[in-house]
Write an enzyme that holds these catalytic residues in place. Structure first.
Site, PDB file in Angstrom:
ATOM      1  N   ARG A 121      -5.149  -9.086  -8.871  1.00 33.39           N
ATOM      2  CA  ARG A 121      -6.036 -10.023  -9.585  1.00 33.39           C
ATOM      3  C   ARG A 121      -6.609  -9.317 -10.814  1.00 33.39           C
ATOM      4  NH1 ARG A 121      -7.143 -14.545  -5.842  1.00 33.39           N
ATOM      5  NH2 ARG A 121      -6.715 -13.621  -3.816  1.00 33.39           N
TER       6      ARG A 121
ATOM      7  N   ASN B  84      -5.269   2.118 -13.681  1.00 33.91           N
ATOM      8  CA  ASN B  84      -4.319   1.174 -13.085  1.00 33.91           C
ATOM      9  C   ASN B  84      -2.924   1.777 -13.110  1.00 33.91           C
ATOM     10  OD1 ASN B  84      -3.328  -1.432 -12.145  1.00 33.91           O
ATOM     11  ND2 ASN B  84      -2.547  -1.758 -14.213  1.00 33.91           N
TER      12      ASN B  84
ATOM     13  N   GLY C  95       0.797  -1.229   0.000  1.00 34.27           N
ATOM     14  CA  GLY C  95       0.000   0.000   0.000  1.00 34.27           C
ATOM     15  C   GLY C  95       0.825   1.271   0.000  1.00 34.27           C
ATOM     16  N   SER C  96       2.076   1.184  -0.480  1.00 31.81           N
ATOM     17  CA  SER C  96       2.889   2.412  -0.462  1.00 31.81           C
ATOM     18  C   SER C  96       2.300   3.475  -1.398  1.00 31.81           C
ATOM     19  CB  SER C  96       4.346   2.105  -0.833  1.00 31.81           C
ATOM     20  OG  SER C  96       4.443   1.700  -2.165  1.00 31.81           O
ATOM     21  N   ASN C  97       1.659   3.046  -2.468  1.00 37.09           N
ATOM     22  CA  ASN C  97       1.046   4.036  -3.370  1.00 37.09           C
ATOM     23  C   ASN C  97      -0.228   4.626  -2.783  1.00 37.09           C
ATOM     24  OD1 ASN C  97       2.570   4.283  -6.032  1.00 37.09           O
ATOM     25  ND2 ASN C  97       2.627   2.093  -5.584  1.00 37.09           N
TER      26      ASN C  97
ATOM     27  N   HIS D 247       0.990   0.733 -13.243  1.00 39.19           N
ATOM     28  CA  HIS D 247       1.788  -0.432 -13.632  1.00 39.19           C
ATOM     29  C   HIS D 247       3.278  -0.075 -13.576  1.00 39.19           C
ATOM     30  CE1 HIS D 247       2.473  -4.325 -15.447  1.00 39.19           C
ATOM     31  NE2 HIS D 247       3.454  -3.728 -16.111  1.00 39.19           N
TER      32      HIS D 247
HETATM   33  C1  GAR Z   1       3.273  -1.136  -7.501  1.00 39.87           C
HETATM   34  O1  GAR Z   1       4.601  -1.135  -7.923  1.00 39.87           O
HETATM   35  C2  GAR Z   1       2.341  -1.270  -8.687  1.00 39.87           C
HETATM   36  O2  GAR Z   1       2.820  -0.622  -9.839  1.00 39.87           O
HETATM   37  C3  GAR Z   1       2.342  -2.766  -8.874  1.00 39.87           C
HETATM   38  O3  GAR Z   1       2.256  -3.276  -7.564  1.00 39.87           O
HETATM   39  C4  GAR Z   1       2.975  -2.399  -6.698  1.00 39.87           C
HETATM   40  C5  GAR Z   1       2.131  -2.124  -5.468  1.00 39.87           C
HETATM   41  O4  GAR Z   1       2.904  -1.522  -4.478  1.00 39.87           O
HETATM   42  N1  GAR Z   1       1.255  -3.191  -9.687  1.00 39.87           N
HETATM   43  C6  GAR Z   1       1.348  -4.203 -10.542  1.00 39.87           C
HETATM   44  O5  GAR Z   1       2.348  -4.867 -10.686  1.00 39.87           O
HETATM   45  C7  GAR Z   1       0.075  -4.472 -11.319  1.00 39.87           C
HETATM   46  N2  GAR Z   1       0.347  -5.349 -12.401  1.00 39.87           N
HETATM   47  P1  GAR Z   1       2.208  -0.868  -3.205  1.00 39.87           P
HETATM   48  O6  GAR Z   1       1.267  -1.930  -2.620  1.00 39.87           O
HETATM   49  O7  GAR Z   1       3.346  -0.586  -2.277  1.00 39.87           O
HETATM   50  O8  GAR Z   1       1.483   0.355  -3.653  1.00 39.87           O
END
Ligand code: GAR
Length: 200
Positions: free
Chosen positions: A95, A111, A13-15, A113
């Site tokens: 998912r 999304n 969940g850093s984003n 990515h």
């Molecule tokens: C992020 O790097 C996002 O771009 C990636 O998961 C990570 C979640 O990090 N998403 C994917 O790979 C989707 N295909 P977070 O939980 O620390 O935000």
């Protein structure tokens, strides 16, 4: 006008945290995080709920594998819809979301990515870029369509890979880029500066 967003995530969940921090600093335009929803009961992203006083909800994926099952998709739709979001942000939601969900929130799902799409779609994208030996990778925010990681691109941020970079360092660099890109994009969307491409 208020611009509620719902974040869907499966991981740390850093984003989501970056979005909540931007909101606290009034850097998220008119957007505000209305809820966080996860398919992982023990995901770090759900802990942000308490930290930032925002509803954080676990939705049981039941027997879903890589793709959400039809029934589970309906549960997600119901939960998300209860917050009347203007935008749904997939931030590390691991998912695959199906056409029923996309149709229910037509033109409102984006999304994040961790690569410069269309390069390295799917999973382990940072590792894919590292292993391939590209010298520039980055992150992408795009509209979600039925085709995985293939919807129209909204914004991208490049990250250079230096010869001495390790995979761990590259992951950090991409995450830093994501934490700056995603809040900016959402702020702009909430201010009507980014419009929906035709046909979406
Ligand atoms: C992020 O790097 C996002 O771009 C990636 O998961 C990570 C979640 O990090 N998403 C994917 O790979 C989707 N295909 P977070 O939980 O620390 O935000």
């Amino acid at each position: 006008m208020s611009y509620p967003i719902v974040i869907l995530g499966s991981g740390k969940g850093s984003n989501a945290d970056a979005l909540l921090q931007a909101q606290a600093k009034k850097q998220l335009g008119r957007a505000h995080v209305a809820a966080i929803i996860s398919d992982q009961a023990d995901a770090g992203i759900l802990e942000l709920g308490q930290k930032h006083t925002v509803p954080a909800i676990y939705v049981d994926p039941l027997q879903s594998k890589a793709r959400l099952s039809r029934d589970v998709e309906r549960s997600f739709i119901e939960r998300v819809a209860s917050f009347s979001p203007r935008l749904i942000v997939l931030a590390g939601f691991m998912r695959i979301i199906g056409p029923t969900f996309i149709q229910a929130f037509k033109g409102r799902v984006i999304n994040l990515h961790p690569s410069l799409l269309p390069s390295f779609p799917g999973i382990d994208s940072i590792q894919q870029a590292f292993d391939f030996g590209v010298t520039v990778t980055g992150c992408t925010v795009h509209w979600v369509t039925a085709e995985l990681d293939a919807g129209p691109i909204i914004r991208q941020k490049p990250v250079e890979i230096e010869p001495q970079d390790t995979l761990a360092l590259l992951r950090t660099k991409v995450h830093i880029a994501e934490h700056s890109l995603l809040p900016k994009v959402i702020a702009e969307m909430s201010q009507g500066k980014i419009s929906l491409p035709t046909g979406l």
